[in-house]
Design a protein around this motif. Structure first.
Motif, mmCIF file in Angstrom:
data_model
loop_
_atom_site.group_PDB
_atom_site.id
_atom_site.type_symbol
_atom_site.label_atom_id
_atom_site.label_comp_id
_atom_site.label_asym_id
_atom_site.label_seq_id
_atom_site.Cartn_x
_atom_site.Cartn_y
_atom_site.Cartn_z
ATOM 1 N N MET A 78 -80.992 -42.503 79.544
ATOM 2 C CA MET A 78 -80.586 -43.910 79.586
ATOM 3 C C MET A 78 -79.888 -44.289 78.280
ATOM 4 S SD MET A 78 -82.998 -47.222 80.232
ATOM 5 C CE MET A 78 -82.285 -48.851 80.279
ATOM 6 N N LYS A 79 -78.760 -44.960 78.399
ATOM 7 C CA LYS A 79 -78.008 -45.344 77.205
ATOM 8 C C LYS A 79 -78.762 -46.372 76.391
ATOM 9 C CE LYS A 79 -73.174 -44.624 78.466
ATOM 10 N NZ LYS A 79 -71.880 -45.287 78.646
ATOM 11 N N LYS A 80 -78.584 -46.265 75.071
ATOM 12 C CA LYS A 80 -79.140 -47.307 74.222
ATOM 13 C C LYS A 80 -78.453 -48.631 74.544
ATOM 14 C CE LYS A 80 -80.733 -44.784 70.169
ATOM 15 N NZ LYS A 80 -80.632 -44.657 68.698
ATOM 16 N N ALA A 81 -79.195 -49.722 74.352
ATOM 17 C CA ALA A 81 -78.675 -51.050 74.698
ATOM 18 C C ALA A 81 -77.385 -51.367 73.954
ATOM 19 C CB ALA A 81 -79.735 -52.110 74.397
ATOM 20 N N LYS A 82 -77.299 -50.900 72.700
ATOM 21 C CA LYS A 82 -76.102 -51.252 71.920
ATOM 22 C C LYS A 82 -74.843 -50.601 72.518
ATOM 23 C CE LYS A 82 -76.924 -47.653 68.434
ATOM 24 N NZ LYS A 82 -77.186 -47.395 67.012
ATOM 25 N N GLU A 88 -69.789 -50.780 75.956
ATOM 26 C CA GLU A 88 -69.037 -50.588 77.192
ATOM 27 C C GLU A 88 -68.564 -51.929 77.758
ATOM 28 O OE1 GLU A 88 -68.057 -47.756 78.484
ATOM 29 O OE2 GLU A 88 -69.046 -46.666 76.846
ATOM 30 N N LYS A 89 -69.419 -52.932 77.705
ATOM 31 C CA LYS A 89 -69.042 -54.253 78.205
ATOM 32 C C LYS A 89 -67.913 -54.843 77.363
ATOM 33 C CE LYS A 89 -70.547 -56.211 81.117
ATOM 34 N NZ LYS A 89 -70.084 -56.375 82.529
ATOM 35 N N LEU A 90 -67.983 -54.638 76.070
ATOM 36 C CA LEU A 90 -66.931 -55.141 75.179
ATOM 37 C C LEU A 90 -65.589 -54.480 75.502
ATOM 38 C CD1 LEU A 90 -67.109 -56.009 71.484
ATOM 39 C CD2 LEU A 90 -65.470 -54.278 72.130
ATOM 40 N N LYS A 91 -65.605 -53.185 75.776
ATOM 41 C CA LYS A 91 -64.359 -52.486 76.110
ATOM 42 C C LYS A 91 -63.744 -53.049 77.395
ATOM 43 C CE LYS A 91 -65.816 -48.144 75.782
ATOM 44 N NZ LYS A 91 -65.780 -46.659 75.744
ATOM 45 N N GLN A 92 -64.612 -53.396 78.362
ATOM 46 C CA GLN A 92 -64.104 -54.000 79.593
ATOM 47 C C GLN A 92 -63.431 -55.348 79.308
ATOM 48 O OE1 GLN A 92 -67.295 -54.302 82.475
ATOM 49 N NE2 GLN A 92 -67.909 -52.154 82.173
ATOM 50 N N THR A 137 -77.137 -59.887 70.763
ATOM 51 C CA THR A 137 -75.803 -59.302 70.927
ATOM 52 C C THR A 137 -75.135 -59.098 69.570
ATOM 53 O OG1 THR A 137 -75.587 -60.466 73.029
ATOM 54 C CG2 THR A 137 -73.562 -59.575 72.062
ATOM 55 N N SER A 138 -75.264 -60.081 68.697
ATOM 56 C CA SER A 138 -74.672 -59.992 67.364
ATOM 57 C C SER A 138 -75.244 -58.818 66.591
ATOM 58 C CB SER A 138 -74.922 -61.295 66.596
ATOM 59 O OG SER A 138 -74.451 -61.192 65.287
ATOM 60 N N SER A 139 -76.557 -58.591 66.722
ATOM 61 C CA SER A 139 -77.200 -57.475 66.035
ATOM 62 C C SER A 139 -76.631 -56.137 66.502
ATOM 63 C CB SER A 139 -78.706 -57.521 66.275
ATOM 64 O OG SER A 139 -79.344 -56.419 65.665
ATOM 65 N N TYR A 140 -76.442 -55.985 67.846
ATOM 66 C CA TYR A 140 -75.884 -54.741 68.384
ATOM 67 C C TYR A 140 -74.439 -54.543 67.926
ATOM 68 C CZ TYR A 140 -79.933 -54.286 71.491
ATOM 69 O OH TYR A 140 -81.197 -54.129 71.983
ATOM 70 N N LEU A 141 -73.648 -55.596 67.944
ATOM 71 C CA LEU A 141 -72.244 -55.503 67.530
ATOM 72 C C LEU A 141 -72.135 -55.117 66.058
ATOM 73 C CD1 LEU A 141 -70.778 -58.622 69.395
ATOM 74 C CD2 LEU A 141 -70.349 -56.216 69.944
#
Length: 863
Positions: free
Chosen positions: A1-5, A10-14, A38-42
């Motif tokens: 399973m992919k990490k959440a970040k 992937e969503k950002l690329k879309q 979300t900011s933390s992951y980015l």
């Protein structure tokens, strides 16, 4: 399973299929996560080199493409080297053909690497062709052969020197339409420098052995040296190089960039040998803190050597690099670098945040135990904010969360500040400082235990802590509540805390229906400029019992004692409410019915002026007849001793301090002005003093016969001393403790009596020494001296010591030739031993004359 970040990635690329950049808010909405998460992951993806970040409010995110800026991979390009990168770009793009630059800096600081990036950037910008050459020459290689260096650089003609059998082009020719990088340029001989500045001016040069036909080239130049250029290069040459860049050494780089450099080289080794590298946190700290003589180059070699040293002893999957001082570091001490992993710096930042927070907590706690000013704690917090801006903690620092937190705090402080009259002290800059620290705390995986500090600050700043809790309760943000209180207290309340804590009366107002109590509370607190009243808005059908429960909860939250409580309410049975609330308190209670804003303000101003409860209660009796007033008739509900001095409350406060310091029984010490004591005794019967053990005063006063009143100066006499001892024994004090108290009082009165007479010695220092001497005499002769005699003896000995130190004893006084009795000789012998230490300390000798005076004093007292 992919990490959440990576799912966020992937969503950002879309989202970027339709636009060039997106905000955090857009990504959060698309993936259905909170903006803070979300900011933390980015931020993590940014530090992994997968995203570009532009702007501040809001931040825009972009993908890093193959055509990215050549300088993006330079560690420090957006940090300490940002201005240098800007200058390098200017040297490339300046029309028509850019301009030359010289890079200075210590060995190993990255001069050659920067030169190669300038070349790549020029290709990206299209100012030179993709196939253009980057030609490098280290001038130090030819330092001992200037002619050979010149021929290598400019080429030569056939026959120019022995062995020149054919024409040969030089490096300048090879760099035509590209870049020529001359490292260690200070090794160029004068002749070569002169040829170079002609080339820089005109693009023309003559190969060695040619003096008729010049060559024309279009070469861009980068020079580098470790030396001071003004001492090594011709001025005429330097004038043709407009840009001079100084690269910092490793020790001068910001902490975050040092960590990034270490990560870069560890990843390089992990990829090269296809192994995971486990390195201790302490080893990382050693690499960061030790002085790297060879700078970045030396760091790279040291990391390679560490990997090599541990390569054989490690398993086939991972190299383990322990710390030399802790070869068995726990698992929590290890940081992991995998060949393709991007989590190293994030893990490091989290460990660093724990380290810095532990240091911060330790410093704050240490200062609080020493009762340091809150301004000092504020400075420590500001220093912490300053430090985290420079180190790897910022890798987990979420600016978006900070901005969100600032908005929440600003709203909460505005609301609380208005209610409690302290808005002007809660400025945005202070809120931003608090938000910055709280943002770091938010990301810390394991916070140090702060409970001990909380106990102390609740003891030192109970009213301010209460307000911090009120602010914390106004917004729903997932933040550690325990850490919130001290951070917000020290960051935001540093200017107002002492004023808030100075209030000695508890003031509460209760109104039924709507926000009447809160509205009046806001007005009064605002006009007083301080947190004076707390307000409770109650439903119309609430009972007195429910009101009392609300007040009890509030009293419990105060965490301190007050001299009295003032309760204002709008309607209901005064007697019943008074009875309900009085049982909750151990101090005086004033209850006033039919509350008005005018009366509340009058009371608030009196409280602000630190007027005593008694004076406020007496004035309350003159309020309009439409209001009902009731207060507790009693000096105190606790066992107490009253201290009153005609010379003012200052002396009474000193006596109170001594009593509180020595007495072991739980007794309240109440100080009163002498005239206030007289009036109180006149106006009230014995029941008012039912909990008073006795009264200490400096003069005689008329009183009820059943009440024990003792003159402070009488305790110097045998009868007064006996009476005080009896009263203290009845309270439960031990003989040892009573002796200690009388000694403290004696010392206090002695110091007060001789302060104006001593010119040289410090009474606070010398009196305890004299007390010890007198105690030795008592022990030796098995006598108990009276307090009055001790007082006289203390003063005599103190003045004697100063007289001897100032050499004011006459020759006649120093000689004592009379015949002494055996008893007197024995006294002299004993006194010599007792006075030995003080003679050594003050470098004096107590002569026989002085000893004879002391002997006479003792003899007179014993008779």
């Amino acid at each position: 399973m992919k990490k959440a970040k990576y799912r966020v990635f992937e969503k950002l690329k879309q989202l970027l299929n339709d636009k060039s950049a997106v905000t955090t808010k857009e990504v959060a909405k698309a993936i259905n996560l909170s903006r803070g998460v979300t900011s933390s992951y980015l931020a993590q993806l940014y530090h992994e080199g997968l995203l570009l970040k532009k702007g501040t409010k809001p931040v825009y995110w972009q993908l890093i493409s193959d055509s990215q800026d050549a300088f993006e991979k330079l560690i420090g390009a957006n940090g300490s080297l940002k201005s240098i990168v800007g200058q390098c770009k200017a040297s490339v793009n300046y029309p028509p053909n850019g301009f030359p630059l010289i890079i200075t800096g210590p060995s190993g600081s990255g001069k050659s690497y920067l030169a190669s990036l300038i070349f790549k950037y020029a290709q990206q910008e299209g100012v030179i062709n993709k196939g253009a050459h980057f030609v490098v020459l280290n001038c130090a290689d030819y330092a001992n052969n200037p002619e050979l260096l010149s021929s290598v650089l400019f080429g030569y003609k056939k026959g120019a020197f022995t062995g020149a059998d054919t024409d040969k082009t030089g490096l300048v020719d090879q760099a035509d339409n590209g870049y020529l990088f001359l490292d260690e340029v200070h090794r160029l001989p004068r002749e070569s420098q002169e040829k170079l500045f002609v080339l820089l001016d005109s693009g023309k040069f003559y190969p060695l052995g040619e003096n008729k036909h010049f060559k024309q080239v279009n070469v861009r130049f980068i020079f580098a040296t470790t030396e001071k250029i003004e001492d090594k290069l011709l001025n005429t040459f330097l004038r043709r190089v407009p840009l001079k860049i100084a690269l910092p050494g490793f020790s001068e780089r910001p902490l975050i960039e040092k960590y990034q450099l270490i990560e870069f080289f560890l990843k390089h080794e992990a990829n090269r040998i296809s192994r995971t590298i486990k390195i201790s946190f302490n080893t990382i700290q050693d690499l960061v803190n030790q002085k790297q003589e060879g700078n970045i180059g030396s760091l790279a070699n040291e990391i390679k050597l560490l990997c090599a040293e541990n390569f054989i002893s490690s398993d086939v999957k991972a190299i383990k690099i322990p710390n030399n001082k802790n070869l068995r570091g726990s698992n929590s001490d290890w940081l992991v670098v995998k060949p393709n992993s991007q989590d190293f710096l994030i893990d490091l930042a989290k460990k660093n945040s724990q380290k810095y927070l532990s240091i911060l907590l330790s410093t704050l706690y240490d200062n609080e135990t020493k009762n340091r000013e809150i301004s000092e704690q504020n400075l420590i917090l500001n220093q912490f904010v300053h430090d985290i801006k420079k180190n790897a903690v910022l890798l987990i620092y979420d600016q978006n969360f900070e901005e969100f937190l600032i908005q929440q705090l600003a709203t909460a402080t505005k609301e609380i500040g208005k209610k409690y009259g302290i808005r002007k002290y809660l400025n945005r800059q202070k809120i931003c400082e608090a938000a910055k620290v709280l943002s770091v705390i938010q990301e810390c995986p394991s916070l140090p235990d702060i409970s001990n500090l909380l106990i102390l600050i609740t003891k030192h700043y109970p009213r301010t802590v209460y307000l911090c809790k009120q602010i914390r309760g106004c917004f729903k943000v997932d933040i550690n509540t325990d850490w919130f209180i001290p951070i917000f207290l020290y960051a935001v309340f540093d200017e107002i805390a002492e004023k808030i804590e100075s209030q000695n009366l508890l003031a509460i107002m209760v109104c039924h229906g709507g926000n009447v109590a809160s509205d009046i509370c806001s007005i009064v607190n605002e006009l007083c400029g301080n947190y004076i009243f707390e307000a409770f808005d109650m439903p119309l059908n609430v009972s007195n019992h429910e009101i009392a429960e609300k007040i009890e909860l509030y009293i419990r939250k105060q965490g301190r004692k007050y001299d009295g409580t003032i309760l204002l309410f709008d309607m209901g049975s005064l007697s019943n409410l008074y009875k309900e609330v009085k049982e909750l308190l151990n101090n005086d209670l004033l209850v006033i019915n039919n509350l008005t804003t005018e009366i509340a303000l009058d009371l608030g101003l009196q409280i602000q002026q630190n007027k005593s409860f008694k004076k406020i209660a007496e004035k309350a009796e003159s309020y309009p007849s439409t209001m009902s007033v009731k207060y507790f008739e009693g000096i105190s509900q606790k066992a107490n001793i009253i201290v009153s001095c005609m010379s003012g409350e200052g002396l009474a406060e000193e006596i109170k301090r001594i009593l509180q310091k020595v007495l072991q029984t739980d007794v309240e010490i109440i100080t009163m002005d002498y005239h206030e004591l007289k009036l109180t005794l006149q106006r009230h019967d014995l029941s008012y003093f039912k909990n008073t053990n006795f009264i200490l005063t400096t003069n005689n006063v008329e009183h009820q016969k059943e009440l024990d009143v003792l003159n402070l100066y009488d305790i110097m006499d045998e009868n007064g001393d006996k009476m005080l001892r009896q009263l203290l024994i009845e309270m439960g004090e031990t003989k040892e403790n009573i002796d200690k108290l009388t000694n403290e009082l004696l010392k206090f009165f002695t110091i007060g009596g001789i302060k104006g007479r001593l010119r040289f010695l410090n009474p606070d220092v010398v009196i305890p020494e004299i007390q010890e001497i007198v105690m030795k005499f008592e022990n030796y002769y098995h006598v108990t001296l009276t307090n009055k005699f001790k007082l006289s003896l203390y003063m005599h000995l103190a003045l004697m010591l100063e007289r001897l130190m100032l050499n004011q004893t006459s020759n006649q006084e120093s000689k004592d030739i009379r015949e002494k009795s055996k008893e007197e000789k024995d006294f002299y012998h004993v006194a010599g031993k007792i006075f030995h230490n003080i003679e050594q300390k003050y470098n004096l000798k107590i002569n026989d004359y002085e000893l004879s005076l002391i002997y006479e004093l003792f003899k007179t007292n014993s008779e």
